[in-house]
Design a protein around this motif. Structure first.
Motif, PDB file in Angstrom:
ATOM      1  N   ARG A  96       0.833  -1.211   0.000  1.00  0.00           N
ATOM      2  CA  ARG A  96       0.000   0.000   0.000  1.00  0.00           C
ATOM      3  C   ARG A  96       0.862   1.254   0.000  1.00  0.00           C
ATOM      4  NH1 ARG A  96      -3.316  -2.503   3.205  1.00  0.00           N
ATOM      5  NH2 ARG A  96      -2.357  -1.784   5.124  1.00  0.00           N
ATOM      6  N   LYS A  97       1.860   1.269   0.868  1.00  0.00           N
ATOM      7  CA  LYS A  97       2.745   2.431   0.946  1.00  0.00           C
ATOM      8  C   LYS A  97       3.491   2.636  -0.361  1.00  0.00           C
ATOM      9  CE  LYS A  97       3.486   2.502   5.915  1.00  0.00           C
ATOM     10  NZ  LYS A  97       4.444   2.259   7.002  1.00  0.00           N
ATOM     11  N   SER A  98       3.940   1.562  -0.971  1.00  0.00           N
ATOM     12  CA  SER A  98       4.648   1.655  -2.252  1.00  0.00           C
ATOM     13  C   SER A  98       3.723   2.191  -3.335  1.00  0.00           C
ATOM     14  CB  SER A  98       5.182   0.286  -2.679  1.00  0.00           C
ATOM     15  OG  SER A  98       6.170  -0.142  -1.799  1.00  0.00           O
ATOM     16  N   PHE A  99       2.480   1.742  -3.325  1.00  0.00           N
ATOM     17  CA  PHE A  99       1.511   2.203  -4.317  1.00  0.00           C
ATOM     18  C   PHE A  99       1.340   3.718  -4.234  1.00  0.00           C
ATOM     19  CE2 PHE A  99      -2.870   3.409  -5.364  1.00  0.00           C
ATOM     20  CZ  PHE A  99      -2.910   3.010  -6.699  1.00  0.00           C
ATOM     21  N   TYR A 100       1.140   4.233  -3.011  1.00  0.00           N
ATOM     22  CA  TYR A 100       0.938   5.673  -2.839  1.00  0.00           C
ATOM     23  C   TYR A 100       2.210   6.467  -3.078  1.00  0.00           C
ATOM     24  CZ  TYR A 100      -3.693   4.639  -1.156  1.00  0.00           C
ATOM     25  OH  TYR A 100      -4.979   4.207  -1.076  1.00  0.00           O
ATOM     26  N   ASP A 138       0.571   9.440  -8.266  1.00  0.00           N
ATOM     27  CA  ASP A 138       0.192  10.819  -7.917  1.00  0.00           C
ATOM     28  C   ASP A 138      -1.283  10.871  -7.527  1.00  0.00           C
ATOM     29  OD1 ASP A 138      -1.405  10.942 -10.179  1.00  0.00           O
ATOM     30  OD2 ASP A 138      -0.156  12.355 -11.260  1.00  0.00           O
ATOM     31  N   ALA A 139      -1.790  12.033  -7.216  1.00  0.00           N
ATOM     32  CA  ALA A 139      -3.158  12.208  -6.713  1.00  0.00           C
ATOM     33  C   ALA A 139      -4.227  11.782  -7.712  1.00  0.00           C
ATOM     34  CB  ALA A 139      -3.386  13.659  -6.312  1.00  0.00           C
ATOM     35  N   ASN A 140      -3.920  11.807  -9.010  1.00  0.00           N
ATOM     36  CA  ASN A 140      -4.900  11.428 -10.030  1.00  0.00           C
ATOM     37  C   ASN A 140      -4.840   9.945 -10.377  1.00  0.00           C
ATOM     38  OD1 ASN A 140      -5.850  14.077 -10.343  1.00  0.00           O
ATOM     39  ND2 ASN A 140      -4.064  14.560 -11.618  1.00  0.00           N
ATOM     40  N   SER A 190       6.119   7.508 -12.612  1.00  0.00           N
ATOM     41  CA  SER A 190       7.123   7.202 -13.623  1.00  0.00           C
ATOM     42  C   SER A 190       6.563   7.368 -15.037  1.00  0.00           C
ATOM     43  CB  SER A 190       7.650   5.778 -13.445  1.00  0.00           C
ATOM     44  OG  SER A 190       6.595   4.858 -13.604  1.00  0.00           O
ATOM     45  N   GLU A 191       5.247   7.422 -15.168  1.00  0.00           N
ATOM     46  CA  GLU A 191       4.631   7.592 -16.484  1.00  0.00           C
ATOM     47  C   GLU A 191       4.366   9.053 -16.831  1.00  0.00           C
ATOM     48  OE1 GLU A 191       2.209   3.355 -16.384  1.00  0.00           O
ATOM     49  OE2 GLU A 191       1.114   5.227 -16.329  1.00  0.00           O
ATOM     50  N   VAL A 192       4.485   9.937 -15.865  1.00  0.00           N
ATOM     51  CA  VAL A 192       4.227  11.350 -16.103  1.00  0.00           C
ATOM     52  C   VAL A 192       5.418  11.933 -16.859  1.00  0.00           C
ATOM     53  CG1 VAL A 192       3.855  13.599 -15.034  1.00  0.00           C
ATOM     54  CG2 VAL A 192       2.797  11.551 -14.059  1.00  0.00           C
TER      55      VAL A 192
END
Length: 128
Positions: free
Chosen positions: A104-108, A112-114, A119-121
């Motif tokens: 969970r922590k890694s996911f957040y 980003d917020a959206n 890494s894809e931004v």
């Protein structure tokens, strides 16, 4: 990781030091527990995943049934065996909770917020 390291992990997670269950591979649900002190020659290690049932034979003996339907009679009281099985379940639960919390922590951390992975931004530099 060594046996001693795994024992230390059990101590840190569930504060058990004597007859401590150990996690061999939590992601594959491989947890083992001893029937007595691992220093004693009569100690038997059981895989938590393979124990289907157990029953009291007498005050000092227990019958264990495994997933493959084989049974074994051991010179351990039913209450002691049950205690070891429950300790192992507790270790398993705590380790799985920790793994899920880390996921969970890694996911957040990497989202980003959206909901777009950081890494894809792609941002473009526009000179003025």
């Amino acid at each position: 990781m060594t046996y001693e390291g795994r024992k230390q992990g059990t101590k840190q997670l569930i504060n058990i030091t004597h007859k401590a269950p150990i996690a061999i591979d939590p992601t594959s649900s491989i947890f083992f527990f001893p029937t007595t002190s691992p220093l004693r020659p009569q100690c038997i290690w059981f895989s938590h995943e393979h124990v289907v049932s157990y029953e009291r034979l007498d005050s000092k003996h227990t019958t264990i049934t495994f997933r493959n339907r084989q049974t074994i009679d051991i010179a351990v009281s039913c209450s002691s065996f049950e205690n070891q099985l429950h300790r192992t379940s507790f270790l398993k639960t705590k380790l799985i909770q920790r793994i899920e919390e880390t996921k969970r922590k890694s996911f957040y951390l990497f989202t980003d917020a959206n909901g777009v992975k950081a890494s894809e931004v792609i941002s473009k530099y526009i000179p003025r």
